[in-house]
Design an enzyme around this catalytic site. Structure first.
Site, PDB file in Angstrom:
ATOM      1  N   ASP A  76       2.244  -1.817   0.008  1.00 47.45           N
ATOM      2  CA  ASP A  76       1.065  -0.996   0.246  1.00 47.45           C
ATOM      3  C   ASP A  76       0.972  -0.814   1.762  1.00 47.45           C
ATOM      4  O   ASP A  76       1.329  -1.722   2.513  1.00 47.45           O
ATOM      5  CB  ASP A  76      -0.182  -1.710  -0.284  1.00 47.45           C
ATOM      6  CG  ASP A  76      -1.450  -0.990   0.104  1.00 47.45           C
ATOM      7  OD1 ASP A  76      -1.579   0.192  -0.239  1.00 47.45           O
ATOM      8  OD2 ASP A  76      -2.299  -1.608   0.773  1.00 47.45           O
ATOM      9  N   LYS A  77       0.515   0.337   2.231  1.00 50.27           N
ATOM     10  CA  LYS A  77       0.489   0.572   3.680  1.00 50.27           C
ATOM     11  C   LYS A  77      -0.716  -0.083   4.350  1.00 50.27           C
ATOM     12  O   LYS A  77      -0.575  -0.988   5.178  1.00 50.27           O
ATOM     13  CB  LYS A  77       0.481   2.076   3.985  1.00 50.27           C
ATOM     14  CG  LYS A  77       0.431   2.379   5.492  1.00 50.27           C
ATOM     15  CD  LYS A  77       0.316   3.860   5.767  1.00 50.27           C
ATOM     16  CE  LYS A  77      -1.074   4.407   5.496  1.00 50.27           C
ATOM     17  NZ  LYS A  77      -2.105   3.921   6.474  1.00 50.27           N
ATOM     18  N   THR A  78      -1.900   0.369   3.978  1.00 52.05           N
ATOM     19  CA  THR A  78      -3.111  -0.035   4.693  1.00 52.05           C
ATOM     20  C   THR A  78      -3.473  -1.488   4.430  1.00 52.05           C
ATOM     21  O   THR A  78      -3.675  -1.887   3.285  1.00 52.05           O
ATOM     22  CB  THR A  78      -4.294   0.869   4.295  1.00 52.05           C
ATOM     23  OG1 THR A  78      -3.899   2.225   4.429  1.00 52.05           O
ATOM     24  CG2 THR A  78      -5.503   0.589   5.157  1.00 52.05           C
TER      25      THR A  78
ATOM     26  N   GLY B 265      -2.532   5.721  -0.340  1.00 51.06           N
ATOM     27  CA  GLY B 265      -3.382   6.846  -0.709  1.00 51.06           C
ATOM     28  C   GLY B 265      -3.612   7.771   0.465  1.00 51.06           C
ATOM     29  O   GLY B 265      -4.258   8.814   0.334  1.00 51.06           O
TER      30      GLY B 265
ATOM     31  N   ASP C  70      -2.893  -5.829  -0.781  1.00 50.13           N
ATOM     32  CA  ASP C  70      -4.017  -6.673  -0.371  1.00 50.13           C
ATOM     33  C   ASP C  70      -5.364  -6.241  -0.931  1.00 50.13           C
ATOM     34  O   ASP C  70      -6.346  -6.947  -0.792  1.00 50.13           O
ATOM     35  CB  ASP C  70      -4.125  -6.689   1.162  1.00 50.13           C
ATOM     36  CG  ASP C  70      -4.708  -5.390   1.701  1.00 50.13           C
ATOM     37  OD1 ASP C  70      -4.368  -4.324   1.151  1.00 50.13           O
ATOM     38  OD2 ASP C  70      -5.495  -5.446   2.659  1.00 50.13           O
TER      39      ASP C  70
ATOM     40  N   ASP D 159      -4.901  -2.323  -5.434  1.00 46.24           N
ATOM     41  CA  ASP D 159      -3.502  -2.729  -5.610  1.00 46.24           C
ATOM     42  C   ASP D 159      -3.299  -3.591  -6.851  1.00 46.24           C
ATOM     43  O   ASP D 159      -2.167  -3.833  -7.262  1.00 46.24           O
ATOM     44  CB  ASP D 159      -3.003  -3.521  -4.382  1.00 46.24           C
ATOM     45  CG  ASP D 159      -3.004  -2.685  -3.117  1.00 46.24           C
ATOM     46  OD1 ASP D 159      -2.705  -1.479  -3.213  1.00 46.24           O
ATOM     47  OD2 ASP D 159      -3.318  -3.225  -2.043  1.00 46.24           O
TER      48      ASP D 159
END
Length: 582
Positions: free
Chosen positions: A266-268, A420, A466, A470
């Site tokens: 996941d990025k953020t 997203g 996190d 997710d």
């Protein structure tokens, strides 16, 4: 295995009693019996010592909590037992002392050693409003902490619970070993019966010889080594993981990690910090000077972008000039007089339009490129209505993320990113980290579908995230890995938790998984191979060559196999997880 030991001792004892009481003729087994019991007890002692040593992580974690805390009262402070603390109490933590409970810093500033939680030795800066964890060690400053969690609710208690659960849970290899030990018991009993009947029917050996063979088969076939082979490796690997900031909730997840093909981040909040920060400065003048001027104008603003600019200047050690006559320009930016004589504006594109400020072609091009990449562009405009430069802000990429991605690629893994966020931001982050495969603008409810898409070709996928959104993807993935700073929902959905927010922990998980499985396989091979060789020897297949094993020697060999397995497992402690590419 206790069945085999009990039968061996019972048969030897019964036969020896019969000889001693003159009910039978022959040689008793009292010496062999005493030796057998001594060796068995020694083997048990070695086994228990190894297991206790391996489970020492829980004891070490328990020692991290201090016995007393310095409670702040109306007049002064007083020493109280940690167990007496309540949520809302304020405690004074002096330099070098351990934090007695989880809480929030309300006064003071210090560096705190959180290595017991994260596995990283570098102290973490703690200021007012920062969260602190019970058991961590305060540095050179004094802190006043408001207690937010006590007892079983603290992070340390949660870690201890996870370690205990992981050590008691079983992996597929453990289940295989248990089944093998179960069948080995019947094989040994069958071998003992065949040995008894074979020597009675096909030889003229005395009863003492035949009985010695039966007892030796029962003793030497005890699956001690097989029973210890996996649990000991499990205990050591769980301890090693906890020391390196890896919390194993499911043993199956750790065992499966060695076969992972794709790591989906996941990025953020995982690869990035989830907060705005300065990522670039464009100007024809001095970049540091421009940042200092922007920080001077924004110093009194509470806007997140303003705070990010001031923080960047402070982090870079930039001297921030004095500013006065600060005023906020609603929805457009801010202005102030810098160094008592220069009026400076700081704001977005609307402010540039409103002031009709002039801008160089190179600056326009750089700003347009930054906007396409999803970055926030803040312009610095002087009193002559000329744009002096621009500060670009974006979700800050974690310093460790690049190394984490490079390490995984070096291991031969596919790395992908899921978010997203818009395509511009996603492409920029992917390019910065060297990630070739990414999925942008994915709604939370569709993240699990992205995982299925990656699994479609048979690939094993590990999802690292996190947040609450997710959780479905963490559950869908072959392995869910939660960043420790994430939400409780994400942590509950994952099989492995990284106690810190460092994505490099993923490579550590894979390395530990491979080393643990390798050690399990070695122990299983020894334990089963030993029995395949030892049982026929104990039954007397070499009697024709003039060599037979006595029950006492059989007991020594059985205990020796256990000791070898225990000793081999200890080598796992030497694994250096920080060198994850090895």
């Amino acid at each position: 295995m206790m069945t085999l030991i009990a039968m061996a001792i019972t048969v030897a004892l019964g036969y020896s009693l019969a000889i001693t009481l003159k009910l039978l003729h022959g040689m008793d087994f009292w010496w062999e019996l005493a030796t057998l019991i001594t060796i068995m007890i020694f083997g048990h002692w070695m086994e228990m010592a190894s297991v206790q040593n391996a489970q020492g992580a829980l004891k070490e974690l328990a020692k991290l909590l201090p016995d007393e805390a310095e409670l702040i009262t109306k007049d002064s402070t007083k020493k109280v037992a940690v167990s007496k603390l309540k949520v809302g109490d304020q405690v004074l933590v002096r330099p070098g002392a351990k934090l007695p409970a989880d809480g929030e810093v309300v006064k003071g500033e210090s560096d705190v050693n959180e290595s017991m939680l994260t596995g990283e030795s570098k102290p973490v800066k703690k200021m007012v409003k920062a969260q602190v964890v019970a058991g961590t060690i305060n540095g050179s400053g004094s802190l006043t902490v408001r207690v937010s969690k006590i007892g079983d609710d603290t992070a340390l208690a949660g870690i201890m619970k996870l370690v205990a659960e992981a050590q008691s849970s079983k992996s597929k290899t453990q289940i295989l070993a248990d089944r093998a030990a179960f069948y080995l018991t019947f094989i040994a009993l069958g071998a003992a019966v065949i040995t008894l009947l074979g020597w009675i029917i096909f030889s003229n050996q005395p009863a003492t010889f035949i009985l010695a063979r039966v007892v030796t088969v029962l003793v030497i076939a005890c699956p001690h080594a097989l029973g210890l082979a996996i649990p000991l490796v499990t205990a050591i690997s769980t301890t090693l993981a906890a020391k390196n900031g890896l919390l194993i909730r499911q043993r199956m997840a750790l065992e499966a990690a060695r076969n992972i093909d794709v790591i989906l981040f996941d990025k953020t909040g995982t690869l990035t910090k989830g907060e705005q920060g300065v990522v670039d400065i464009v100007t024809d003048d001095n970049k540091q000077e421009l940042l200092g001027i922007a920080a001077a104008v924004e110093a009194e603003s509470e806007h997140p972008i303003a705070r990010a600019i001031v923080k960047a200047a402070n982090d870079q050690g930039q001297k921030i000039p004095q500013a006065s006559s600060f005023s906020s320009l609603a929805g457009r930016g801010t202005k102030a007089v810098v160094m008592g004589r220069h009026e400076v504006y700081v704001g977005g594109p609307r402010l540039v339009q409103e002031l009709n400020a002039s801008m160089s072609g190179s600056l326009k091009k750089a700003a347009a490129q930054a906007s396409e990449e999803g970055k926030t562009v803040v312009y610095v405009i002087d009193q002559h209505k000329t744009v002096r430069g621009a500060v670009m802000l974006a979700d800050v990429i974690r310093e460790e993320s690049k190394e984490a991605v490079d390490t995984l690629y070096a291991m031969g893994k596919r790395v992908a990113m899921l978010t997203g966020d818009n395509k511009g931001v996603t492409a920029w982050v992917a390019n910065e980290l060297g990630i070739k495969e990414y999925f942008a603008e994915v709604l939370p409810e569709n993240k699990a579908e992205t995982v299925k898409q990656l699994q479609a070709d048979g690939s094993k996928v590990a999802m690292v995230g996190d947040g609450v959104n997710d959780a479905p993807a963490l559950t869908q993935a072959d392995i869910g890995i939660a960043i420790g700073a994430g939400t409780d929902v994400a942590i509950e959905s994952a099989g492995i938790i990284l106690a810190s927010s460092d994505p490099r922990g993923v490579a550590k998980v894979i390395k530990l998984s491979k080393a643990t499985y390798r050690k399990m396989q070695q122990n299983l091979a020894w334990a089963t191979g030993y029995n395949a060789f030892a049982i026929p020897l104990a039954a007397g297949v070499t009697a024709g060559l003039g060599f037979v094993l006595s029950p006492a020697i059989g007991a020594i060999l059985m205990s020796l196999s256990t000791i070898i397995v225990a000793f081999n497992a200890q080598f796992l402690r030497r694994l250096k997880l920080k060198e994850a590419t090895e």
